[in-house]
Design a protein around this motif. Structure first.
Motif, short mmCIF file in Angstrom:
data_model
loop_
_atom_site.label_atom_id
_atom_site.label_comp_id
_atom_site.label_asym_id
_atom_site.label_seq_id
_atom_site.Cartn_x
_atom_site.Cartn_y
_atom_site.Cartn_z
N LEU A 258 34.98 -8.52 -24.08
CA LEU A 258 35.05 -7.28 -23.33
C LEU A 258 35.43 -6.16 -24.29
CD1 LEU A 258 37.05 -8.41 -20.15
CD2 LEU A 258 34.58 -8.34 -20.46
N GLY A 259 34.76 -5.01 -24.19
CA GLY A 259 35.08 -3.87 -25.05
C GLY A 259 34.85 -2.57 -24.31
N ASN A 260 35.35 -1.48 -24.88
CA ASN A 260 35.20 -0.17 -24.23
C ASN A 260 34.21 0.70 -25.01
OD1 ASN A 260 37.14 0.01 -26.35
ND2 ASN A 260 37.86 1.96 -25.55
N GLY A 261 33.01 0.20 -25.19
CA GLY A 261 31.97 0.94 -25.89
C GLY A 261 30.98 -0.02 -26.53
N THR A 262 29.73 0.42 -26.64
CA THR A 262 28.70 -0.44 -27.22
C THR A 262 29.05 -0.84 -28.65
OG1 THR A 262 27.03 0.65 -25.86
CG2 THR A 262 26.24 -0.62 -27.74
N GLY A 263 29.51 0.13 -29.45
CA GLY A 263 29.87 -0.18 -30.83
C GLY A 263 31.00 -1.19 -30.91
N SER A 264 31.99 -1.04 -30.02
CA SER A 264 33.12 -1.97 -29.99
C SER A 264 32.67 -3.38 -29.65
CB SER A 264 34.15 -1.48 -28.96
OG SER A 264 35.15 -2.43 -28.76
N VAL A 265 31.80 -3.51 -28.65
CA VAL A 265 31.34 -4.84 -28.23
C VAL A 265 30.51 -5.49 -29.33
CG1 VAL A 265 29.87 -6.06 -26.59
CG2 VAL A 265 31.40 -4.28 -25.78
#
Length: 407
Positions: free
Chosen positions: A248-255
């Protein structure tokens, strides 16, 4: 819904954003009728990133070389996706490269203009390199100029960048988009600008209002029907994989960065979800906390997921509420988790009937309160592992998943 590059370039050209002469290639023999001059660059049209590193971008100078390169690219899968179309484009030598974007910030419920003087963005350090301006009222050229000034631009370059940003915002509004990105925006030695690559993300709720978007969406569904393993992923901004570590992440780049690090560390990523976007069927609008709670339940119901790795970076609304949601999830009775999936993802290793182990990476000073709150849960038998460093979080998640496998 993300557009392919050749579709993005077509939209850019129609709105007045400068793009290079290009031609769509449906078959290698189309290069015999090429209308643009050599040398050219051939680009694989897939949604996966890092095409160049995978061999999906080739520079060629003759028709014979171009046909040979096109045959190779058409048969080259990138992250499991084969291109149905290539883009042939004139070669361009840039003296400088910039990053520009207009994005819908779901936390602020406002469009945000982004700009950086370096197109090679390290998303872990993005806050230091990317300037932003929130469009708080009706848009005017003032916002574009404000961003250019924050980027340290002056004179003719400031005016040129501002003009491109105004057209990007115009496209953003006209098409009901979530993201318009130019990465990179090339600048020639003479000072002319060129959108060398770009991304456009269409808001799924807006597709029905635009016949051209509906036609694109229909083709995507027809050519690439969704795997029926997880019905929920049809509406999530996420990736469906078949490993034991949910992300789980808070942004496409993070994921995407987390997924790559897990794979590089020897782990097997499972379902990956981006908490920045809601279900397209959710009405009324959901909060970040709602999406976190729902996604945790979805991953917990997949009995193949052994570990859930949460990577949150930067500013998150109501961090204490998020910490409480994570704490409550650790205490779920597995019998209360209703099945969220139509089928298991096929893994032979199934965890016992309890909630997956949680590894939580909270990066940034804005999340200090949430980190301190979760640190008080160490007495729980299924307490989350909370760290600030992403590499450490990935190592913990991979070790937990391997331990579960051995058991």
């Amino acid at each position: 819904m993300d557009l392919l590059e050749y579709q993005v370039k077509e939209w850019f050209g129609n709105i007045g954003i400068p793009v290079l002469p290009s031609q769509r290639i449906d078959h290698p023999t189309d290069l015999k009728r090429l209308k643009i001059r050599y040398p050219i660059v051939l680009k694989s049209q897939v949604h996966a990133g890092e095409r160049a590193k995978a061999g999906g971008v080739r520079f060629v100078e003759t028709t014979i070389d171009a046909i040979a390169a096109a045959q190779n690219i058409f048969n080259l899968p990138i992250l499991g996706e084969l291109p149905e179309v290539l883009l042939a484009e004139s070669k361009y030598d840039a003296d400088q490269e910039y990053y520009l974007a207009v994005v819908l910030d779901t936390a602020l419920c406002r469009p945000v203009l982004l700009g950086g003087k370096d197109a090679n963005i390290d998303w872990e350090l993005a806050a230091e390199k990317i300037q932003h301006v929130v469009v708080e009222q009706e848009f005017s050229p003032y916002y574009a100029r404000s961003l250019a000034l924050k980027m340290g631009l002056q004179g003719a370059m400031m005016q040129s960048i501002s003009t491109v940003m105004e057209k990007m915002y115009q496209l953003f509004v006209e098409k009901d988009l979530d993201l318009v990105e130019i990465n990179p925006l090339g600048v020639s030695p003479s000072g002319s600008l060129m959108a060398l690559n770009g991304n456009i993300r269409v808001n799924e709720r807006a597709i029905a209002r635009h016949p051209d978007m509906a036609a694109i969406a229909e083709k995507i569904v027809t050519r690439h029907p969704r795997n029926q393993t997880n019905g929920h992923l049809r509406d999530w901004d996420g990736i469906e994989m078949y490993g034991k570590i949910g992300i789980l992440g808070n942004g496409t780049g993070s994921v995407m960065a987390t997924l790559d690090l897990v794979a590089n560390a020897g782990g097997k990523p499972g379902v990956c979800l981006n908490l920045r976007h809601a279900f397209s069927t959710d009405t009324p609008a959901t909060t970040f906390g709602d999406r976190l709670a729902k996604s945790l339940k979805i991953l917990a119901a997949d009995k193949s997921i052994q570990v859930i790795l949460i990577n949150l970076l930067g500013s998150i609304p109501q961090p204490i509420e998020l910490a409480e949601i994570i704490a409550m999830s650790c205490q779920y009775d597995s019998s209360e988790l209703k099945p969220q999936l139509l089928h298991s993802n096929g893994s032979k290793i199934r965890r016992e009937n309890n909630f997956p182990r949680l590894v939580v990476r909270l990066g940034g000073s804005d999340l200090n309160t949430a980190r301190k709150y979760l640190a008080t849960l160490k007495t729980l038998s299924n307490a989350p592992i909370v760290v600030e460093n992403l590499d450490e979080a990935v190592a913990e998640a991979v070790n937990l998943a391997k331990s579960a496998y051995r058991k």
